[in-house]
Each structure stands twice: as C-alpha cells, then as structure tokens.
Scaffold this active site. Structure first.
Site, PDB file in Angstrom:
ATOM      1  N   ASP A   1       1.769 -49.458   3.641  1.00 24.20           N
ATOM      2  CA  ASP A   1       1.530 -49.944   2.282  1.00 24.20           C
ATOM      3  C   ASP A   1       0.819 -51.291   2.283  1.00 24.20           C
ATOM      4  O   ASP A   1       0.939 -52.075   1.328  1.00 24.20           O
ATOM      5  CB  ASP A   1       2.845 -50.031   1.480  1.00 24.20           C
ATOM      6  CG  ASP A   1       2.650 -49.806  -0.015  1.00 24.20           C
ATOM      7  OD1 ASP A   1       1.499 -49.620  -0.452  1.00 24.20           O
ATOM      8  OD2 ASP A   1       3.653 -49.834  -0.748  1.00 24.20           O
TER       9      ASP A   1
ATOM     10  N   GLU B   1      -3.046 -41.611  -5.404  1.00 18.57           N
ATOM     11  CA  GLU B   1      -1.685 -42.096  -5.646  1.00 18.57           C
ATOM     12  C   GLU B   1      -1.351 -42.017  -7.134  1.00 18.57           C
ATOM     13  O   GLU B   1      -1.571 -42.959  -7.886  1.00 18.57           O
ATOM     14  CB  GLU B   1      -1.517 -43.533  -5.146  1.00 18.57           C
ATOM     15  CG  GLU B   1      -0.080 -44.010  -5.246  1.00 18.57           C
ATOM     16  CD  GLU B   1       0.126 -45.426  -4.755  1.00 18.57           C
ATOM     17  OE1 GLU B   1       1.288 -45.784  -4.484  1.00 18.57           O
ATOM     18  OE2 GLU B   1      -0.851 -46.180  -4.636  1.00 18.57           O
TER      19      GLU B   1
ATOM     20  N   HIS C   1       3.012 -41.863  -9.939  1.00 18.26           N
ATOM     21  CA  HIS C   1       3.163 -43.253  -9.501  1.00 18.26           C
ATOM     22  C   HIS C   1       4.425 -43.749 -10.208  1.00 18.26           C
ATOM     23  O   HIS C   1       5.459 -43.097 -10.116  1.00 18.26           O
ATOM     24  CB  HIS C   1       1.910 -44.086  -9.808  1.00 18.26           C
ATOM     25  CG  HIS C   1       1.979 -45.440  -9.170  1.00 18.26           C
ATOM     26  ND1 HIS C   1       2.089 -46.591  -9.904  1.00 18.26           N
ATOM     27  CD2 HIS C   1       2.009 -45.811  -7.863  1.00 18.26           C
ATOM     28  CE1 HIS C   1       2.170 -47.635  -9.075  1.00 18.26           C
ATOM     29  NE2 HIS C   1       2.122 -47.195  -7.829  1.00 18.26           N
TER      30      HIS C   1
ATOM     31  N   HIS D   1       4.666 -43.320   1.903  1.00 23.25           N
ATOM     32  CA  HIS D   1       5.088 -44.715   2.062  1.00 23.25           C
ATOM     33  C   HIS D   1       6.451 -44.921   1.408  1.00 23.25           C
ATOM     34  O   HIS D   1       6.567 -45.497   0.341  1.00 23.25           O
ATOM     35  CB  HIS D   1       4.029 -45.696   1.534  1.00 23.25           C
ATOM     36  CG  HIS D   1       3.649 -45.537   0.093  1.00 23.25           C
ATOM     37  ND1 HIS D   1       3.251 -44.345  -0.455  1.00 23.25           N
ATOM     38  CD2 HIS D   1       3.597 -46.449  -0.925  1.00 23.25           C
ATOM     39  CE1 HIS D   1       2.970 -44.529  -1.747  1.00 23.25           C
ATOM     40  NE2 HIS D   1       3.179 -45.782  -2.053  1.00 23.25           N
TER      41      HIS D   1
ATOM     42  N   HIS E   1      -0.606 -44.871   4.166  1.00 24.15           N
ATOM     43  CA  HIS E   1      -0.941 -45.479   2.880  1.00 24.15           C
ATOM     44  C   HIS E   1      -1.437 -46.908   3.040  1.00 24.15           C
ATOM     45  O   HIS E   1      -0.716 -47.775   3.530  1.00 24.15           O
ATOM     46  CB  HIS E   1       0.296 -45.476   1.973  1.00 24.15           C
ATOM     47  CG  HIS E   1      -0.023 -45.711   0.529  1.00 24.15           C
ATOM     48  ND1 HIS E   1      -0.326 -44.692  -0.346  1.00 24.15           N
ATOM     49  CD2 HIS E   1      -0.108 -46.848  -0.189  1.00 24.15           C
ATOM     50  CE1 HIS E   1      -0.577 -45.197  -1.547  1.00 24.15           C
ATOM     51  NE2 HIS E   1      -0.440 -46.506  -1.470  1.00 24.15           N
TER      52      HIS E   1
ATOM     53  N   ASP F   1      -3.868 -49.740   0.611  1.00 23.49           N
ATOM     54  CA  ASP F   1      -4.488 -49.950  -0.700  1.00 23.49           C
ATOM     55  C   ASP F   1      -5.726 -50.841  -0.653  1.00 23.49           C
ATOM     56  O   ASP F   1      -6.083 -51.434  -1.682  1.00 23.49           O
ATOM     57  CB  ASP F   1      -3.457 -50.541  -1.664  1.00 23.49           C
ATOM     58  CG  ASP F   1      -2.556 -49.483  -2.271  1.00 23.49           C
ATOM     59  OD1 ASP F   1      -3.067 -48.641  -3.029  1.00 23.49           O
ATOM     60  OD2 ASP F   1      -1.343 -49.488  -1.988  1.00 23.49           O
TER      61      ASP F   1
ATOM     62  N   HIS G   1       7.482 -41.910  -4.764  1.00 19.77           N
ATOM     63  CA  HIS G   1       7.387 -42.235  -6.200  1.00 19.77           C
ATOM     64  C   HIS G   1       7.985 -41.201  -7.144  1.00 19.77           C
ATOM     65  O   HIS G   1       7.907 -41.399  -8.357  1.00 19.77           O
ATOM     66  CB  HIS G   1       5.928 -42.494  -6.616  1.00 19.77           C
ATOM     67  CG  HIS G   1       5.398 -43.835  -6.218  1.00 19.77           C
ATOM     68  ND1 HIS G   1       5.647 -44.975  -6.937  1.00 19.77           N
ATOM     69  CD2 HIS G   1       4.627 -44.212  -5.177  1.00 19.77           C
ATOM     70  CE1 HIS G   1       5.048 -46.004  -6.354  1.00 19.77           C
ATOM     71  NE2 HIS G   1       4.434 -45.576  -5.279  1.00 19.77           N
TER      72      HIS G   1
END
Length: 384
Positions: free
Chosen positions: A276, A113, A140, A207, A10, A12, A186
């Site tokens: 992450d 995600e 999420h 993650h 993961h 971003d 999540h």
C-alpha cells in the site's frame, strides 16, 4: 529475491501522479522524484519484480466521472511503462510477469480499486480487462449499487445489499469468465463469505492484514483466512500502521507478526506482500518506502521461514492464483459474456440517462429549468 519475483499487490503511485502532477508525466522524472514512497531507484533497491499499480479514484466520483477518471489512471500506468521501458514492462498475464523478471524489469499490472469505477456496467468491466486491468477491488470505502463496503461492519454505514446484490453476483461470474482477479480488500465479511462460496477462481486480498493481530475492520478474520486457504487464494499484507498495530506507530517486526499469523492459520501458501505504498500516510519503522522490503524478507528468514515459504510469499502464491484464474477463464472460452444490465431503479440519479431501459428518458424531455424560465419571462417583458 534473485530467483523469485517479489510481487506486490497494491501501490498507489498512479494516484500520486494525479495529485502532484495532474497525470502530466512530462513534468516528472521517476528517477529523481523524492516526494513519494516509490521511484525508480527505490524500486531497484527493493528488488520489485512485479507490481499491481492501483487505478484508484475516490468515492466522491461515484455517479459522476468515476469511469473517465479511472480510464485516465489506467492510461497513466501504460504511459509510465512507455516512458521508462528499461524499468517497466506492462504485463497482462502470469507468463508476462515471468518474462519481465527474466529481463530484469518490473512487471506492471493494473488493479482497479473500487467497484464504483465500473459504474454498475459489465461492458465497462470488460473494456477495462481489455486494457490490462487484472483485478477489481469490489468496493473502496463506499457502498456501490451492488456491494457493501467494509465500513458497514463498523456500524458507521447501513448495509444496502446484505453483501452482494443479484447484480453483484453477476459481476463475480463475469470476472471469473474474463479471468479477472476478485479483490476482497475493502468489503464486508458478508461479501467475503459470499464470494468465497460462489467464485470458481481463487480470490485475493490485495492489501489487507490479519484481524486477530490488529482488530481493524479492513483486516481479515481467522475464519475467512481458513476459507481463503480452502479456496487456495492469497492475503497480501498491508504495511499501513493503522492496520498493522491499530495505532499511529509500528515497526517492521509488527508487520512480520501478521505474516506469521496468516501462515499459522492458513499456511505459507496464502500469504503475500501488499504494501500500500503511496496510498497511506504512516508506515512502519524499517519499511519507510519500497526500497526497504528486503528488510522484511530478511526478518522472515530470521524467524525461521524456509526458503520455499519465503519464495511462496514473495511471488509464488500470487503467480499460482493468477494462473488458476487464467485456467478458469480458458474453461469459459465458449461462454457468452453476461449482458444483463443492472435494474435502472437501482442506479437512477440525475447524472444518468436511461437509454436502453423501458423508462422515459429524461434527456429527451428537456424540462425548463428555473433559470431558463426566468430568462424567458424577462425577455418577454423586455419586448413589451
């Protein structure tokens, strides 16, 4: 790391491309970008063999423009690969990851995600798979019309589905049929348990860290770690300080403690890297950006992890999970797509029309709004 690709679950960076540049890659050079945890020199120094880039859009897009914004994030990953072909190679499969590694390129995969990104549509899920999406994080930090998110376990939000709704279970079946990895980062523990029970394929936590080390509800409890072992899945350790030490500060050794614990409970075969980067605001001392990941590899070796155990955590485990998921897909080659729509009453809202459902469609009614009515009345009086 020269023999086994480091596969991170993961990152971003695509969201940073939206935040900083509104996805205008023409306005940025990833060779020189310094505001982010990730750029090309850091990727090379960190020996990043493969990356699941996150196609993330926030929860407030739900019921609005989540699908469009997610497609734009998918597009930006493809354009990153096109703009920097000497660095990135788009990957659709486990074999593509190995091919990219042999070419000394970073295999680039996509993970969406948040289940809100598919807007409760299996057709949207399938289209995303065709565009290269290889995992979906079921939620999420918001409930969807078909799955509960981790905040339910904190008591700050009510459960809407007691885990997965009947439609949510269809999503799991269709992901198995497609060959899309199911990401349980999540979600609530109840959703974790339901998916681990019903999925044909292994699952991932892209993650998340170990709950026993840091009692944060985004982390994975020991009983779930044992079930992940039975399922031959993987937990890819998150580096965010708040999930590592449950505080604002952390050190590299604290992250290694999570690796040690997951290995102790489930074996080295269920652990991986899920940094992450560029999705968090605080990172441990010694793991400040993507370039520092080899420091963690060295720490695991210092703690007595064998070469084979480290290679499994680096990339071997994720490759195995993805290959097994592809085998499940291949077994379903003659299975028809699931085309049951979610019941309309579960998704009814002012931004959704009801075409195809056996209910009156608001779009065909064109009711007079208050503003239209006032304008009509004023025009009538103006002509008298």
């Amino acid at each position: 790391m020269s023999e086994t690709p480091l596969i991170d679950g993961h990152n971003d960076l695509p969201w940073q491309m939206r935040k900083l540049f509104n996805n205008q890659l023409s306005k940025v050079d990833l060779n020189f970008l310094n505001e982010t945890h990730t750029n090309i020199p850091k990727i090379q120094a960190g020996r990043l063999g493969a990356q699941f880039w996150s196609a993330y859009v926030p929860c407030d897009t739900q019921y609005k423009d989540a699908v469009r914004q997610t497609f734009e994030q998918i597009d930006v990953v493809h354009r990153m690969c096109q703009k920097y072909p000497e660095t990135f190679m788009f990957a659709y499969s486990s074999q593509d990851i190995l091919d990219a590694f042999r070419q000394n390129k970073t295999a680039s995969l996509i993970g969406v995600e948040g289940g809100h990104s598919i807007d409760s549509s299996l057709g949207t899920l399938r289209t995303m798979y065709q565009l290269g999406v290889r995992y979906l994080t079921l939620t999420h930090s918001c409930n969807t019309p078909w799955a509960d998110n981790w905040l339910v376990d904190t008591g700050s939000e009510p459960s809407q589905h007691n885990g997965l709704s009947p439609f949510g279970k269809l999503v799991i079946q269709e992901m198995n049929r497609l060959g899309m990895l199911i990401d349980l980062a999540h979600v609530t523990v109840k959703v974790m348990e339901q998916v681990l029970e019903m999925s044909e394929a292994p699952v991932i936590f892209s993650h998340s860290s170990a709950y026993e080390i840091c009692k944060h509800k985004r982390n994975v409890p020991d009983d779930i770690l044992r079930k992940v072992k039975e399922k031959k899945g993987i937990v890819m350790v998150n580096f965010y300080n708040d999930y590592v030490t449950c505080s604002h500060t952390a050190k590299l050794s604290d992250v290694a403690n999570h690796f040690d614990h997951i290995k102790k409970i489930g074996g080295a075969e269920i652990v991986g890297f899920g940094g992450d980067y560029d999705g968090v605001t605080r990172l441990p001392e010694g793991l400040e950006d993507v370039s520092k990941v080899p420091n963690l590899v060295a720490e695991l070796l210092r703690r007595g992890w064998t070469d084979e155990e480290v290679k499994a955590a680096l990339g071997g485990n994720l490759l195995r999970v993805l290959q097994e998921t592809e085998k499940v897909r291949d077994r379903h080659i003659n299975t028809d797509p699931i085309d049951d729509p979610i019941p309309y009453e579960q998704v009814e809202n002012p931004c959704r029309t009801s075409y195809g459902y056996d209910v009156p469609n608001q779009a065909a009614v064109h009711p007079l709004t208050a503003a239209t009515l006032l304008l009509t009345v004023s025009l009538l009086f103006a002509h008298q």
